[in-house]
Design an enzyme around this catalytic site. Structure first.
Site, PDB file in Angstrom:
ATOM      1  N   ASP A   1       0.850  -1.191   0.000  1.00 52.64           N
ATOM      2  CA  ASP A   1       0.000   0.000   0.000  1.00 52.64           C
ATOM      3  C   ASP A   1       0.887   1.243   0.000  1.00 52.64           C
ATOM      4  O   ASP A   1       2.062   1.180   0.330  1.00 52.64           O
ATOM      5  CB  ASP A   1      -0.955   0.016   1.199  1.00 52.64           C
TER       6      ASP A   1
ATOM      7  N   ASP B   1       9.051   3.321  13.773  1.00 51.48           N
ATOM      8  CA  ASP B   1       9.656   2.200  14.494  1.00 51.48           C
ATOM      9  C   ASP B   1      11.096   1.910  14.082  1.00 51.48           C
ATOM     10  O   ASP B   1      11.986   1.858  14.923  1.00 51.48           O
ATOM     11  CB  ASP B   1       8.775   0.944  14.342  1.00 51.48           C
TER      12      ASP B   1
ATOM     13  N   ASP C   1       1.151   4.908   1.518  1.00 50.45           N
ATOM     14  CA  ASP C   1       0.655   5.864   2.507  1.00 50.45           C
ATOM     15  C   ASP C   1       1.283   7.221   2.241  1.00 50.45           C
ATOM     16  O   ASP C   1       2.450   7.321   1.847  1.00 50.45           O
ATOM     17  CB  ASP C   1       1.000   5.398   3.924  1.00 50.45           C
TER      18      ASP C   1
HETATM   19  P1  ATP Z   1       3.944  -3.660   5.506  1.00 54.27           P
HETATM   20  O1  ATP Z   1       4.674  -3.765   4.220  1.00 54.27           O
HETATM   21  O2  ATP Z   1       3.837  -4.969   6.249  1.00 54.27           O
HETATM   22  O3  ATP Z   1       2.642  -2.928   5.436  1.00 54.27           O
HETATM   23  P2  ATP Z   1       4.816  -1.308   6.895  1.00 54.27           P
HETATM   24  O4  ATP Z   1       6.173  -0.863   7.332  1.00 54.27           O
HETATM   25  O5  ATP Z   1       4.132  -0.494   5.844  1.00 54.27           O
HETATM   26  O6  ATP Z   1       4.941  -2.817   6.449  1.00 54.27           O
HETATM   27  P3  ATP Z   1       2.514  -0.759   8.526  1.00 54.27           P
HETATM   28  O7  ATP Z   1       1.985  -1.530   9.690  1.00 54.27           O
HETATM   29  O8  ATP Z   1       1.693  -0.631   7.305  1.00 54.27           O
HETATM   30  O9  ATP Z   1       3.933  -1.405   8.187  1.00 54.27           O
HETATM   31  O10 ATP Z   1       2.884   0.665   9.118  1.00 54.27           O
HETATM   32  C1  ATP Z   1       3.191   1.773   8.293  1.00 54.27           C
HETATM   33  C2  ATP Z   1       4.303   2.592   8.925  1.00 54.27           C
HETATM   34  O11 ATP Z   1       3.882   3.095  10.209  1.00 54.27           O
HETATM   35  C3  ATP Z   1       5.576   1.810   9.217  1.00 54.27           C
HETATM   36  O12 ATP Z   1       6.406   1.782   8.074  1.00 54.27           O
HETATM   37  C4  ATP Z   1       6.187   2.598  10.348  1.00 54.27           C
HETATM   38  O13 ATP Z   1       6.901   3.703   9.869  1.00 54.27           O
HETATM   39  C5  ATP Z   1       4.973   3.107  11.112  1.00 54.27           C
HETATM   40  N1  ATP Z   1       4.635   2.240  12.268  1.00 54.27           N
HETATM   41  C6  ATP Z   1       3.792   1.189  12.278  1.00 54.27           C
HETATM   42  N2  ATP Z   1       3.696   0.656  13.497  1.00 54.27           N
HETATM   43  C7  ATP Z   1       4.491   1.388  14.299  1.00 54.27           C
HETATM   44  C8  ATP Z   1       4.813   1.345  15.692  1.00 54.27           C
HETATM   45  N3  ATP Z   1       4.309   0.414  16.487  1.00 54.27           N
HETATM   46  N4  ATP Z   1       5.679   2.284  16.158  1.00 54.27           N
HETATM   47  C9  ATP Z   1       6.184   3.243  15.353  1.00 54.27           C
HETATM   48  N5  ATP Z   1       5.928   3.325  14.045  1.00 54.27           N
HETATM   49  C10 ATP Z   1       5.087   2.421  13.520  1.00 54.27           C
HETATM   50 MG    MG Z   2       2.064  -0.861   5.203  1.00 53.34          MG
END
Ligand code: ATP
Ligand code: MG
Length: 438
Positions: free
Chosen positions: A81, A154, A83
């Site tokens: 996705d 994170d 964002d």
């Molecule tokens: P995926 O490809 O699995 O979606 P992602 O990194 O995009 O991985 P998401 O859960 O969609 O993970 O979260 C989007 C963003 O939000 C992450 O890239 C991170 O920067 C931030 N994020 C998510 N969870 C946390 C957390 N618990 N603490 C701090 N930042 C977070």
């Molecule tokens: Mg994501």
């Protein structure tokens, strides 16, 4: 609020950040990587996400691609996705997009819809508000600058931004260097950040397993230190994160890393006596089953959550079954069904898997009685092959190297059930009209 048993140094560090939050002057200057020095091409960005970015920019707002999508684009992977981060307030974003709605109570963000199941999430840059537990402070201090938004994330590789204004990558945290070096590093002090939100422990392990990157020593130490605190996280969050680990296409490497860091046993303590040994054959078996699940995911043939859960727990279930005696024939199959119904959910505790998932897993597992104890020439009863859960059972049997369809003499469930045609009624030939004889 601190979890009892927190080392005093940690508590002091966290408290220090509450009392002395980072001041604007303390915030780092970003490293700007121009278009010519990175590989992100607009061709690989979703056209709807581009539309959102451009419209925000045209109206004078900052418009960045943020989070996982920037990481994946830099790694040459297709993001799940896209964002968007902006300095526009949620209400301003909402006004710009008629096809949008504002969601979230504490952290309001805007979802811009492009079709029934296609949306782009736009969030206003946020502050590091997780440094305090004061709800009022949080509500008032939600929005921040791009630097603050990067610092609240994170992992460094998840904190990179792509700026649509000049197509540059904006890096406040050294994420690009870590991406190049193959390192998983917490943003900020791992000890403090993982204590504030222990779910980050899971996220660090997930991203390390998925990318094959190495956890930096301080991040690894914080994973090991704070894994126990997963027990105090909301159970729905833990369940959702675990399912993302299992369904993310890298569940086999995840299992190995979750074992090495012992995060697996913080999540599923009942697996530790069986999978926890260094050369546990059961863990190796579970890894092989999950590798097949990963392969099926890659081919777009995702099994149901229930089957993935059963695959993770199956070798442990077999290890427990070895301690039992099952009588041959039908009574043994009933015994097996009763055993799986009790033992499988127990192995999955305390993760709050949905009831439906546990039920489906148990039903599929119960049918494995037919592959564990061959039917000696007999066929699997037809009425079982007609049950709704037979399809699940076939998927599970397949992961175990058995063909339940062959046993049942049925066609593979993927095939459309053949429609029974009504036999066409033969037209009755009319007897030739005979003209009455005078
Ligand atoms: P995926 O490809 O699995 O979606 P992602 O990194 O995009 O991985 P998401 O859960 O969609 O993970 O979260 C989007 C963003 O939000 C992450 O890239 C991170 O920067 C931030 N994020 C998510 N969870 C946390 C957390 N618990 N603490 C701090 N930042 C977070
Ligand atoms: Mg994501």
């Amino acid at each position: 609020m601190f979890v009892p048993g927190t080392p005093p140094s940690l508590a002091v560090a966290a408290l220090d950040q509450v009392i002395n939050p980072p001041q604007p002057d303390d915030l780092p200057e970003p490293r700007i990587i121009p278009r010519s020095e990175h590989g992100i091409s607009r061709q690989n960005i979703d056209p709807d996400a581009l539309k959102v970015l451009y419209r925000l920019q045209r109206h004078g707002f900052l418009a960045y691609l943020v989070g996982g999508s920037v990481r994946d684009l830099l790694l040459g992977k297709k993001p799940k996705d896209f964002d968007v981060g902006t300095d526009a307030h949620p209400s301003q974003v909402h006004r710009l997009f008629r096809n949008s709605r504002v969601i979230g109570r504490r952290f309001r963000l805007v979802q811009v819809f492009f079709s029934r199941d296609k949306l782009v999430e736009v969030s206003t840059f946020r502050k590091l508000s997780d440094q305090t537990d004061d709800a009022v402070l949080q509500a008032n201090n939600t929005f921040g600058t791009p630097a603050e938004d990067a610092l609240r994330r994170d992992l460094t590789i998840n904190a990179l931004f792509y700026n649509i204004a000049d197509f540059s990558v904006v890096d406040y945290v050294g994420g690009l260097a870590d991406l190049k070096a193959g390192l998983i590093r917490s943003v900020g002090e791992a000890e403090v950040r993982f204590h504030r939100d222990p779910v980050r422990v899971l996220r660090a392990v997930r991203h390390a397993a998925r990318t094959g990157f190495t956890l930096t020593p301080d991040t690894l130490a914080a994973v090991e230190h704070h894994r126990g605190e997963l027990a105090v996280c909301p159970e729905s969050r833990i369940r959702d994160e675990l399912l993302r680990d299992l369904k993310g296409g890298a569940s086999a490497p995840w299992l190995e890393l979750a074992h090495r860091t012992k995060v697996l046993y913080s999540l599923l303590p009942n697996l530790e006596p069986i999978y926890g040994l260094e050369d546990s054959p059961e863990r190796a078996w579970a890894a092989r089953m999950l590798a097949q699940v990963d392969q099926q995911m890659a081919q777009g043939q995702a099994p149901d959550e229930a089957i993935i859960m059963a695959a993770l727990l199956w070798p442990a279930l077999e290890a427990l079954a070895n301690r039992e005696e099952f009588t041959p024939g039908r009574p043994g199959r009933v015994q097996w069904a009763l055993f799986t119904r009790e033992a499988l959910p127990r192995l999955g505790q305390p993760v709050a898997f949905a009831k439906r998932v546990v039920e489906r897993a148990c039903q599929a597992a119960a049918l494995m009685a037919f592959v564990r104890q061959p039917l000696e020439g007999a066929r699997l009863p037809k009425k079982i092959a007609q049950k709704g859960y037979f399809v699940d059972a076939c998927r599970l049997a397949n992961l175990l190297g058995h063909d339940l369809n062959a046993l049942a003499g049925t066609r593979p469930p993927a095939a459309e059930p053949a429609r029974r045609r009504r036999p066409r009624r033969r037209r009755r030939r009319r007897p030739p009209q005979t003209t009455p004889q005078p």
